[in-house]
Structures are given as structure tokens and as C-alpha cells.
Write a protein that holds these residues in place. Structure first.
Motif, PDB file in Angstrom:
ATOM      1  N   MET A   1     -55.926   1.396 -68.853  1.00 43.82           N
ATOM      2  CA  MET A   1     -55.963   1.827 -70.244  1.00 43.82           C
ATOM      3  C   MET A   1     -55.664   3.314 -70.354  1.00 43.82           C
ATOM      4  SD  MET A   1     -56.818  -0.567 -72.448  1.00 43.82           S
ATOM      5  CE  MET A   1     -57.692  -2.051 -72.631  1.00 43.82           C
ATOM      6  N   GLN A   2     -56.213   4.103 -69.439  1.00 47.87           N
ATOM      7  CA  GLN A   2     -56.004   5.548 -69.490  1.00 47.87           C
ATOM      8  C   GLN A   2     -54.523   5.880 -69.308  1.00 47.87           C
ATOM      9  OE1 GLN A   2     -58.448   7.503 -70.341  1.00 47.87           O
ATOM     10  NE2 GLN A   2     -57.269   9.404 -70.204  1.00 47.87           N
ATOM     11  N   SER A   5     -52.660   5.266 -72.506  1.00 47.44           N
ATOM     12  CA  SER A   5     -52.946   6.327 -73.466  1.00 47.44           C
ATOM     13  C   SER A   5     -52.087   7.548 -73.194  1.00 47.44           C
ATOM     14  CB  SER A   5     -54.423   6.718 -73.430  1.00 47.44           C
ATOM     15  OG  SER A   5     -55.233   5.649 -73.832  1.00 47.44           O
ATOM     16  N   SER A   8     -48.380   6.704 -74.099  1.00 49.81           N
ATOM     17  CA  SER A   8     -48.157   6.678 -75.546  1.00 49.81           C
ATOM     18  C   SER A   8     -48.243   8.083 -76.137  1.00 49.81           C
ATOM     19  CB  SER A   8     -49.141   5.733 -76.239  1.00 49.81           C
ATOM     20  OG  SER A   8     -50.455   6.233 -76.180  1.00 49.81           O
ATOM     21  N   ARG A  80     -60.598   5.864 -74.418  1.00 53.63           N
ATOM     22  CA  ARG A  80     -60.246   4.626 -73.756  1.00 53.63           C
ATOM     23  C   ARG A  80     -59.201   3.823 -74.531  1.00 53.63           C
ATOM     24  NH1 ARG A  80     -64.801   0.302 -72.017  1.00 53.63           N
ATOM     25  NH2 ARG A  80     -63.336  -1.364 -71.670  1.00 53.63           N
ATOM     26  N   TRP A  81     -59.294   3.847 -75.851  1.00 53.06           N
ATOM     27  CA  TRP A  81     -58.370   3.102 -76.696  1.00 53.06           C
ATOM     28  C   TRP A  81     -57.357   4.014 -77.383  1.00 53.06           C
ATOM     29  CZ3 TRP A  81     -58.022  -2.008 -76.402  1.00 53.06           C
ATOM     30  CH2 TRP A  81     -59.074  -2.692 -75.816  1.00 53.06           C
ATOM     31  N   GLY A  82     -57.144   5.168 -76.828  1.00 52.33           N
ATOM     32  CA  GLY A  82     -56.211   6.131 -77.425  1.00 52.33           C
ATOM     33  C   GLY A  82     -54.781   5.625 -77.492  1.00 52.33           C
ATOM     34  N   VAL A  84     -53.777   2.877 -78.536  1.00 49.70           N
ATOM     35  CA  VAL A  84     -53.571   2.200 -79.826  1.00 49.70           C
ATOM     36  C   VAL A  84     -53.124   3.215 -80.875  1.00 49.70           C
ATOM     37  CG1 VAL A  84     -54.702   0.898 -81.666  1.00 49.70           C
ATOM     38  CG2 VAL A  84     -55.214   0.370 -79.276  1.00 49.70           C
TER      39      VAL A  84
END
Length: 176
Positions: A1-2, A5, A8, A80-82, A84
Motif C-alpha cells: 500500500m505504501q 501511495s 500515485s 496507508r490509504w493515500g 486513493v
């Protein structure tokens, strides 16, 4: 996930810089017709004037998309959800750029082609000798013969469409 992020965020920030540069150059008139940057379509590529106008209209949207991407890119580093937020900003930026590019193309389509204006005399907007245009371009010998045929109105503004018999607005007291 990192990792997503970070990817993106980098993509969003790179697109933000690109669209900020293109938007700024288009807004200030420094973006010249080219094959890589700005609104490039049949409508905008038909002339320098159409390209400049279409991109100047789209420039505020490019700058707005750059701002959205900048914010999304920075927020993408934040957790963690950056990713998105980063990918969401990329999608929103693409939508904004697509909409303003379409608007720029529609506005650029209103710019007349050189062939449409006849390419002669004062109504073509050319800065060279009108007499030479009439001789070379096959236009009528009378410069006022195209009066009313062009929407520019420059012949009328230069007094070429008035006749000697036309009443003077100052003497009759009426405005035309």
C-alpha cells in the motif's frame, strides 16, 4: 500500500507540474502551436490564432487541474490509504483537462480559416498590401465588393463600404 501511495503521489505531482506549465504558458500567450503540449486537435491546429485562442480558453482549467493534482499528490504521501487520494486526484485532473480541452476545441472552431475569409483586402485581417491581394488572390478589383460578406466588419469601419451619396451621421443627427 505504501508503494502505491508513493507512485500515485509522484504521478500526480508530475502531472501537476506539467499542466501548471502548459496552463501558465497558454494563459500568458507564450504557448506556441506544437505537437506535444496544449489542446491539439484539427480545430486548434488549423492556425496560430486558433491554437492560441483554444489554449487560452482551456488554460484556467489546466491550472485548476494542476491545483487538484498538487493537493492530491501531497495528501497521497499521508498514510496507508493515500494512494486513493493520489489516484482520485489523477482521475479528477484528467476529467477537468478533458472538459476544458473540449471547450477550447469548440472555441477554436469559431476562428475562420484564411480561405473562408477570401484571403484579400481588409476583411481578411492581413497586414500586407490589399492591392497585391486583389491582383494575386483573384479578388474583385473593387475593395468594397466583399462588404457584407465577412463578419469582421473591418471594411465598414474603414469607411470602404460607404458611398458618397450616403448621408453623414453628424449632419442628420442619427446614429448608425
Amino acid at each position: 500500500m505504501q508503494l502505491l501511495s508513493i507512485v500515485s503521489a509522484i504521478v500526480a505531482l508530475a502531472l501537476a507540474v506539467l499542466w501548471a506549465c502548459v496552463g501558465g504558458a497558454a494563459l500568458t500567450g507564450r504557448l506556441k502551436r506544437n505537437r506535444w503540449f496544449g489542446v491539439r486537435s484539427d480545430q486548434t491546429m488549423k492556425s496560430e490564432e486558433a491554437f492560441a485562442l483554444g489554449n487560452k480558453v482551456a488554460a484556467p482549467g489546466f491550472l485548476g487541474a494542476a491545483l487538484v493534482l498538487l493537493i492530491g499528490g501531497v495528501l497521497a504521501f499521508g498514510g496507508r490509504w493515500g494512494f486513493v487520494l493520489g489516484f482520485g486526484a489523477i482521475l479528477v485532473g484528467l476529467v477537468i483537462v478533458s472538459v476544458v480541452a473540449g471547450l477550447g476545441m469548440r472555441i477554436a472552431a469559431t476562428v475562420p480559416d484564411a480561405e473562408e475569409s477570401g484571403g484579400c483586402g481588409c476583411c481578411s485581417g492581413s497586414s500586407h498590401d490589399a492591392a497585391a491581394d486583389h491582383d494575386e488572390g483573384g479578388c474583385a478589383d473593387d475593395p468594397a465588393s466583399d462588404c457584407g460578406a465577412s463578419s469582421c466588419g473591418s471594411c465598414a469601419l474603414q469607411g470602404m463600404c460607404t458611398t458618397e451619396a450616403a448621408p453623414d451621421a453628424k449632419t442628420t443627427g442619427t446614429a448608425h
